[in-house]
Design an enzyme around this catalytic site. Structure first.
Site, PDB file in Angstrom:
ATOM      1  N   HIS A 188       0.940  -1.131  -0.142  1.00 10.75           N
ATOM      2  CA  HIS A 188      -0.036   0.006   0.019  1.00 10.75           C
ATOM      3  C   HIS A 188       0.857   1.304   0.007  1.00 10.75           C
ATOM      4  CE1 HIS A 188      -3.493  -2.710   1.123  1.00 10.75           C
ATOM      5  NE2 HIS A 188      -2.564  -3.322   1.923  1.00 10.75           N
ATOM      6  N   SER A 312      17.481  16.662 -19.289  1.00 15.45           N
ATOM      7  CA  SER A 312      16.276  17.639 -19.464  1.00 15.45           C
ATOM      8  C   SER A 312      16.959  19.017 -20.403  1.00 15.45           C
ATOM      9  CB  SER A 312      16.051  18.465 -18.109  1.00 15.45           C
ATOM     10  OG  SER A 312      15.542  19.794 -18.286  1.00 15.45           O
TER      11      SER A 312
END
Ligand SMILES: O=C(O)C[C@H](Nc1ncnc2c1ncn2[C@@H]1O[C@H](COP(=O)(O)O)[C@@H](O)[C@H]1O)C(=O)O
Length: 480
Positions: A188, A312
């Site tokens: 979870h 980037s």
């Protein structure tokens, strides 16, 4: 500001100058920027390959009928004639593609064009008299289903499976290398009982390997039984032949499994089965991509920068996990097609509709996106280093994951008759649920429980990094 400075920015309109290039400009990325990666599939699943295989099936049927004296008035071809016929297939090239396209423009029927294409070559082989034998008893689907089966089988066995197996071997090798590297689990998304990085990778390799074993067992079915699968034309024209036997031996000689019972079309169920298995493999791989992407994001894996490459366009520090992101997208695209093919190919109105013809033209696209993804994951995994210090640091900040171990030891102690072991779960819950507990607090708690000496010693020796059960040795299951 001048008027021109006020003008709304607009990209000048223009048309791609096709005349300037001898190459056709691709509409889709598989035939454009990714064409190199998917090139091995072209020999099996392109339209040109389909047409070459159609010629191959027609030629082999011609040879099969003559070699077995199926029709009165025929006799086995000479070795030279057989070789001549087969050279139409082996010499199938760009000129053949163009010639076929020209014939199809007139016939407006792709398989009829193949029949004429072969018929045009019989004279040169001294076989003009046998022109009526080309496509004998066949409906187009007899040729199509066998050609697709041969093409898909080749693509699976020669291209897709070897690439997928190489990837699974890489994941298994990483599982081996990282078998003893402890890692915090996150069920979870929350800290949970630790594992090892290698064991988690082994789970994926095991899952993927199972799907590949299923794919490797695919039955590639084929049929050659006429317009509605009844051999009606065959028996009307040559009643004395055992046509089922002729058909079965032909299909099997092509390396396929004979389907004895069909309408006009081979029912395509084997394709649906195969594409479901491939799609499941793709989905499991997609799961690996998102997990590895997340591990990279939290620093568990460091990416080895490619010299000269840019992460980037504006943030110079970045190394982005682009291989995994590309793979995710391509797996989704592959599955969209595989799912559609699997769902639609199994239906055909009455004895046939032609929807399968149009959708099967995209089998290569489905394979292509998958191959591209497999290549990208392989490349991406090859540029990862395990950041063991980051993994260890994370474990050291999550001592509360030992709460499970402590309460289980207390339960076992209670059963063994040790006093004072009441409410183990609740006591550990009070200690740990929703708060951070460091090593000192945890060990102080353990020391105050009144455990038997052996149990206390075992628990005091436990750290989150050592609470991994037999994770390390579970990796051995990959080699069983
Ligand atoms: O043996 C036959 O042809 C029997 C015929 N059924 C057909 N079976 C197979 N192909 C057929 C069939 N009909 C058309 N065509 C030709 O299929 C081609 C479809 O082209 P596309 O839509 O681009 O996939 C395109 O070339 C079509 O001409 C029938 O009437 O039952």
């Amino acid at each position: 500001m001048s008027d021109s400075a006020n003008a709304t920015a607009r990209i000048p309109s223009g048309r791609l100058s096709l005349a300037a290039s001898s190459e056709r400009i691709a509409l889709g990325p598989l035939d454009g920027r990714y064409s190199g990666a998917v090139a091995p599939l072209v020999d099996y699943l392109s339209e040109a390959a389909l047409n070459r295989d159609r010629v191959g099936v027609e030629v082999e049927w011609f040879i099969h009928l003559t070699s077995n004296n199926v029709l009165p008035g025929t006799e086995p071809l000479t070795a030279e004639q057989q070789a001549g016929l087969r050279s139409i297939v082996t010499e199938f090239d760009a000129a053949s593609v163009a010639e076929l396209a020209a014939i199809e423009k007139v016939t407006v029927h792709d398989v009829k064009a193949v029949e004429y294409f072969i018929g045009n070559r019989l004279g040169a082989l001294g076989l003009e008299r046998l022109k009526p034998l080309v496509h004998f008893g066949c409906t187009s689907e007899d040729i199509n289903n066998l050609s697709y089966a041969v093409g898909v089988k080749g693509a699976v066995e020669d291209v897709w499976l070897p690439a997928a197996r190489e990837l699974v071997a890489k994941i298994a090798a990483m599982a081996e290398e990282n078998r003893a590297v402890p890692m915090l689990s996150r069920t979870h998304g929350q800290p949970a009982t630790p594992t090892t990085l290698g064991k988690e990778l082994a789970v994926t390799a095991h899952r993927l390997g199972r799907q590949l074993d299923r794919v490797a067992k695919t039955e590639f079915l084929g049929k050659i039984n006429g317009a509605t699968g009844t051999y009606a034309a065959h028996y009307a024209s040559v009643p004395e032949a055992d046509w089922q036997d002729v058909a079965k031996s032909f299909v099997e000689a092509l390396g396929l499994t004979w389907n004895p019972l069909t309408t006009q079309i081979e029912s395509h169920d084997w394709q649906a089965e195969l594409y479901a298995d491939m799609a499941r493999f793709n989905r499991i791989l997609h799961n690996l991509c998102t997990d590895v992407w997340s591990y990279i994001s939290i620093g568990y894996f460091a990416q080895i920068p490619v010299p000269g490459a840019t992460g980037s366009s504006t943030m110079p520090h970045k190394v982005n996990p682009i291989r995994f992101e590309n793979a995710e997208a391509n797996l989704e695209l592959s599955n969209a097609l595989l799912d559609t093919l699997g769902a639609t190919l199994v239906t055909s109105r009455w004895q046939r509709d032609l929807t399968d013809s149009s959708s099967q033209r995209n089998i290569g696209v489905a394979f292509g996106h998958s191959i591209l993804a497999i290549n990208n994951v392989l490349g991406g995994l090859g540029r990862l280093d395990t950041a063991e210090a980051v993994l260890a640091d994370d474990l050291d900040h999550n001592w509360e994951v030992l709460a499970e171990a402590i309460q289980m030891v207390m339960r076992a102690e209670a059963i063994a008759g040790v006093e004072g072991m009441e409410d183990p779960y609740e006591r550990l819950k009070d200690l740990t649920r929703g708060h951070r507990v460091d090593a000192d607090r945890m060990q102080e708690f353990v020391s105050g429980l009144g455990l038997s000496a052996g149990a206390q010693e075992r628990l005091l020796a436990l750290t989150p990094g050592k609470y991994i059960g037999i994770a390390e040795s579970l990796v051995d299951h990959l080699n069983k």
